[in-house]
Structures are given as structure tokens and as C-alpha cells.
Design a protein around this motif. Structure first.
Motif, PDB file in Angstrom:
ATOM      1  N   GLN A 249      12.938   3.107   5.250  1.00  0.00           N
ATOM      2  CA  GLN A 249      13.955   3.465   4.282  1.00  0.00           C
ATOM      3  C   GLN A 249      15.183   2.590   4.465  1.00  0.00           C
ATOM      4  O   GLN A 249      15.405   2.012   5.529  1.00  0.00           O
ATOM      5  CB  GLN A 249      14.341   4.943   4.423  1.00  0.00           C
TER       6      GLN A 249
ATOM      7  N   ARG B 241      19.437   4.754  -2.333  1.00  0.00           N
ATOM      8  CA  ARG B 241      18.588   4.821  -1.153  1.00  0.00           C
ATOM      9  C   ARG B 241      17.135   4.684  -1.592  1.00  0.00           C
ATOM     10  O   ARG B 241      16.744   5.220  -2.631  1.00  0.00           O
ATOM     11  CB  ARG B 241      18.798   6.160  -0.430  1.00  0.00           C
ATOM     12  N   TRP B 242      16.343   3.958  -0.824  1.00  0.00           N
ATOM     13  CA  TRP B 242      14.976   3.672  -1.206  1.00  0.00           C
ATOM     14  C   TRP B 242      14.002   3.914  -0.055  1.00  0.00           C
ATOM     15  O   TRP B 242      14.389   4.020   1.097  1.00  0.00           O
ATOM     16  CB  TRP B 242      14.827   2.237  -1.701  1.00  0.00           C
ATOM     17  N   ARG B 243      12.728   3.936  -0.427  1.00  0.00           N
ATOM     18  CA  ARG B 243      11.628   4.097   0.535  1.00  0.00           C
ATOM     19  C   ARG B 243      10.547   3.077   0.203  1.00  0.00           C
ATOM     20  O   ARG B 243      10.223   2.854  -0.962  1.00  0.00           O
ATOM     21  CB  ARG B 243      11.066   5.518   0.444  1.00  0.00           C
TER      22      ARG B 243
ATOM     23  N   GLN C 248      14.879   6.784  -3.910  1.00  0.00           N
ATOM     24  CA  GLN C 248      14.959   8.185  -3.501  1.00  0.00           C
ATOM     25  C   GLN C 248      16.190   8.877  -4.079  1.00  0.00           C
ATOM     26  O   GLN C 248      16.126  10.034  -4.479  1.00  0.00           O
ATOM     27  CB  GLN C 248      14.984   8.263  -1.969  1.00  0.00           C
TER      28      GLN C 248
ATOM     29  N   SER D 156       6.241   3.720   6.858  1.00  0.00           N
ATOM     30  CA  SER D 156       7.252   4.072   5.865  1.00  0.00           C
ATOM     31  C   SER D 156       8.633   3.711   6.377  1.00  0.00           C
ATOM     32  O   SER D 156       9.030   4.119   7.467  1.00  0.00           O
ATOM     33  CB  SER D 156       7.193   5.580   5.557  1.00  0.00           C
TER      34      SER D 156
END
Length: 293
Positions: free
Chosen positions: A192, A159-161, A147, A190
Motif C-alpha cells: 500500500q 491511498r492505493w493497494r 482505497q 500486497s
């Protein structure tokens, strides 16, 4: 006076520019052949939130992690991993102690990431095969995207999802050794997190530190929480001398299995034993990543 020679920029390794680079490797694969990620990549393309330009830092980081995940999940020999520095690689979750690649190969990526037992799942009661079956059958596609990237190499913070639809029931074993079943609700799950990766001059990972809330995923799997644990044998397991309650089969028939309402059964029951045995014997044909939906 001649101009100073300019050295050409070093070429980027394929695992930075192609999310499927390592799938083309001639290597030993866990189930005899390279997995098929076409469905997951399609879901990623259709439902991702970010559109990173090719060769941008977020795109390069995303491709590196995707190739690392393929190797960690499907290449059983560390010598075949191209995305990490074999002599230095470590992995840590939520400030916990660093773990080696050998540890991840032994317990599996899910057990290496979900380190603390909870009321939904315990890495102590699931091995590599059963843990992958638990989550990959529940969500046949589990897409991943970067992200935002906060810093560049050699220390890359981002940062990731991670997301997918719950298409099949969740079946796992919790911190008490109970079988937990959650009927599929078809909704998107979902999660994060934030990761800091240290890479070397070849862009191979030497250190991964990740922070996320594992319970966030389970709260989305079972939004109504776990119910009926005592009803299906928990008290009998705690106090074996007590008068036996109704057998589990009769009790499960009495329960109203609503999506998102988890049902737990005693570890010692025949149903739980059979389920755990079945979950621990994954075959190539059963692996969601080896067969298109």
C-alpha cells in the motif's frame, strides 16, 4: 427576464471513465501490439477490497492511474501518452528528486519506483527489460486499486493497494550485484502507499509524488529473509585472492530451497551472467501482459 444560460458540464476524457481506454489507441507499442490486461482486470474484479461507483471520484482516479501505468510501461514514445501533460510531467518517490517521463522510459517503471538499491534488488543492475521480467514473471497479474481519496482535483491525494500472487520464482540482482532467487510460495503479496497527483484542466497528470515502503514487498516475497549469501560466493567476490570455495553449482545443490528462503549467487559467476543476459532479452511472446495465462 430570461434565465441565464447554463453551460453544459465538460465531458470527461475516456481515460477517466474506462480503465482500458488507452489500449484502444493507434500508437507505437513496446512489443509491437497493445498488451492484454484481461487477466489482471479479472483478478482485480475478483479480489479487490473496494467497490467504487462508476464516475465517482475514486473510480475516476483509479482509471486515470491504470491508463497511466499502461502508457508508462508499454508506450515507448512520450508523444503517445495521453494521460500526462508532456511539458510538465514529473514523478517522485518518497520525497526524492522529481524525474521526467524520459527518465522513466529509459529505466522502466519498476526502476523508477524502486529507487534505492537493497539486499533483494538494485535498479543499478537491471535495465528496463530485465526489471519487468523480474517482477512480471514472478507475479503475472499485479492488480491495483484506489482505497480512499482524500482530496479532489487539481491536487488529488489518495491511498492505493497493489497486489498479486507469487506464482513464479523471484530472480533479481541486489545492491552487491548478486543474483537473488526466491522460490515461489504462491501467497498473495500486497503493498500500500499514498500518492498526490496534480492534474490540469484536461485531467492530465502534471506531477506525481508517491510514498510507500519498497522493502515491504520484498519482505513478503521472502518472509524468511535472505540466507546463504556467503555460502554461494559472496566472500570469494569480496576477497579474490582467498582460496576459492566450492563451485556454485555444487553449493546450490546442497541448499534446501524452501519457499521464502532467498539464495544469492556471486555476480561474476557464469550462472549469474547467463541469468542476467536472459533476463535482459525479453521478447513479445514472453511478456505476461501480451499472453493470457
Amino acid at each position: 427576464m430570461s434565465a441565464a444560460a447554463v453551460e453544459p458540464a465538460p465531458s470527461l476524457p475516456d481515460f477517466l471513465t474506462d480503465p482500458n481506454a488507452v489500449l484502444k489507441d493507434s500508437a507505437e507499442w513496446r512489443y509491437g501490439k497493445a498488451p492484454d490486461y484481461s487477466n489482471t482486470r479479472a483478478v482485480w474484479a475478483q479480489t479487490k477490497e473496494k467497490n467504487h461507483e462508476a464516475t465517482s471520484l475514486p473510480s475516476l482516479v483509479e482509471n486515470l492511474v491504470k491508463n497511466w501505468e499502461i502508457e508508462a510501461s508499454f508506450k515507448p514514445e512520450l508523444k503517445d501518452w495521453r494521460t500526462v501533460n508532456h511539458s510538465k510531467y514529473t514523478f517522485a518517490i518518497n520525497g526524492g528528486p522529481p524525474q521526467s517521463a524520459e527518465h522513466m522510459l529509459k529505466v522502466g517503471t519498476y526502476n523508477a519506483i524502486i529507487t534505492e538499491p537493497n539486499e533483494f534488488y538494485s535498479p543499478r543492475t537491471s535495465d528496463f527489460a530485465s526489471s519487468h521480467k523480474t517482477f512480471k514473471r514472478m507475479m503475472p497479474t499485479f492488480a491495483w486499486e484506489v482505497q480512499e481519496v482524500y482530496s479532489g482535483p487539481p491536487q488529488v491525494a489518495f491511498r492505493w493497494r497493489h497486489w498479486g500472487d507469487m506464482k513464479n520464482d523471484y530472480v533479481g540482482f541486489n545492491d552487491k550485484g548478486e543474483k537473488v532467487t526466491v522460490p515461489a510460495h504462491g501467497q498473495t503479496i500486497s503493498i500500500q502507499g499514498v500518492t498526490v497527483a496534480v492534474v490540469n484542466e484536461k485531467f492530465q497528470v502534471e506531477k506525481l509524488e508517491t510514498w510507500f515502503d519498497p522493502l515491504d514487498m520484498f519482505r513478503q516475497i521472502a518472509p524468511k529473509g535472505i540466507g546463504n549469501k556467503e555460502v554461494v560466493g559472496t566472500e570469494e567476490m569480496k576477497n579474490p585472492e582467498a582460496e576459492p570455495i566450492k563451485n556454485e553449482g555444487e553449493l546450490v545443490k546442497d541448499l534446501k530451497k524452501e519457499p521464502g528462503n532467498a539464495i544469492a549467487s556471486a555476480e561474476g559467476s557464469e550462472d549469474a551472467k547467463k541469468a542476467h543476459e536472459e533476463m535482459s532479452t525479453i521478447q513479445p511472446a514472453e511478456c505476461p501482459f501480451l499472453n493470457a495465462e
